[in-house]
Write a protein that holds these residues in place. Sequence first.
Motif, short mmCIF file in Angstrom:
data_model
loop_
_atom_site.label_atom_id
_atom_site.label_comp_id
_atom_site.label_asym_id
_atom_site.label_seq_id
_atom_site.Cartn_x
_atom_site.Cartn_y
_atom_site.Cartn_z
N LYS A 255 4.43 -0.39 -13.20
CA LYS A 255 4.16 -1.83 -13.18
C LYS A 255 5.38 -2.62 -12.71
N LEU A 256 6.55 -2.27 -13.23
CA LEU A 256 7.75 -3.02 -12.85
C LEU A 256 8.09 -2.81 -11.38
N ALA A 257 7.88 -1.60 -10.87
CA ALA A 257 8.13 -1.38 -9.44
C ALA A 257 7.13 -2.14 -8.58
N MET A 258 5.88 -2.24 -9.03
CA MET A 258 4.87 -2.97 -8.27
C MET A 258 5.05 -4.47 -8.36
N HIS A 259 5.43 -4.95 -9.53
CA HIS A 259 5.60 -6.40 -9.71
C HIS A 259 6.93 -6.91 -9.16
N HIS A 260 7.94 -6.03 -9.12
CA HIS A 260 9.29 -6.48 -8.74
C HIS A 260 9.89 -5.50 -7.73
N PRO A 261 9.27 -5.36 -6.56
CA PRO A 261 9.80 -4.43 -5.55
C PRO A 261 11.16 -4.85 -5.02
N GLN A 262 11.51 -6.14 -5.16
CA GLN A 262 12.83 -6.58 -4.73
C GLN A 262 13.92 -6.07 -5.66
N VAL A 263 13.53 -5.63 -6.87
CA VAL A 263 14.49 -5.07 -7.82
C VAL A 263 14.41 -3.54 -7.81
N TYR A 264 13.20 -3.01 -7.95
CA TYR A 264 13.01 -1.57 -8.07
C TYR A 264 12.38 -1.01 -6.79
N ALA A 265 13.19 -0.28 -6.05
CA ALA A 265 12.71 0.30 -4.79
C ALA A 265 11.86 1.53 -5.02
#
Length: 375
Positions: A255-265
């Motif tokens: 979820k965090l990678a999908m919601h925050h791709p600018q943070v988690y590549a």
Amino acid sequence: MGLTSNNTLVPAVLAAVALFAGTVWLWPRLARRGWRSVSGRIGLLLATQLLIFVSVGLVANQAFGFYASWADLFGRENDQGVVVDHTPGDRSSGPLRVTEIGGVPGRSGFRPSSVGQVQKVDIIGPTSHIASPAYVYLPPEYFQERYRTRTFPASVVLTGYPGTARALVDKLHYPRTALQLTKDGRMRPMILVMLRPTVAPPRDTECADVPDGPQTETFFAKDLPEAVTAHYRVGRERGSWGIIGDSTGGYCALKLAMHHPQVYAAGAGLSPYYKAPVDATTGDLFQGDKKLRNRANLWWCLKHLPAPDTSLLVTSSKVGEKNYKDTLKFIERVKATETTRISSIILESGGHNFNTWRREIPATLEWVSGRLSGR
């Protein structure tokens, strides 16, 4: 005596064995029909079964890291106070504070430049107002002179619910595995930030920003990366961070990678699920807000939101995991997008447990390392 201590486990096992032996020894004397004999037999049986149950529970808790302390077991953890001191240039204060320094379990040697280091830290989120302990693994290269100006990629590593952060170090062997993979040339040196997603214990927030409640997603998407980057030599460019988790932590990682791709590549979910549950452990996460509920549903996100520019890894097994069919379906959904990349590890068999995840962690760390940048 601590819940996970051998000083608790050993006496419980010895007491169970002694009571079992005593029951066998005394049974002939209690074979009469009187109420005292019957009461004695009932008491011995109940006491023996209770101690056996307690012993098995303690062994299981040590093996799988369900609860870290008695307070955690009985839902009495309340260490949520937040104190933020900002002193320029002073790394003993601020949003990240180192509280303990140790070596890598299972690896001989004391020099950080040869075996790396595991630091216990407190991370305090000025935006989310969440405070959480964590363990940070620093690879040997971090302490070597030739790398003194280099920045490193980093990955957050999350437990399931309720989980214990220490289990990621001692039971799932993340630091030891990363050290060996780097020595073998299978992954680049990488910093690991290991903690549980339960940052507002005992509540399971499913890494969501709860209305009028814990802002867990903000903590992981903003406060944690900023605190770690300010304290350690972690790359600041896009693509420097990945995130890994198992079970609940696996859902959070995706979820965090999908919601925050600018943070988690890159986001790797080991035995994940794809939709936030609402039950007794979570409470009302969304307060009737349909938008928040949809956002916590990864199926809905893939269908209704622009595909994020990130890489995802999911794992399951054909026999032993309940998420197998959903995982195959999730892979197909992601493949249908244009910008999100998907990889998988599918075992022939393996349950929802530490042994299965230990089989998947080496390949997962190698996969994440290959998708992050660092200078």
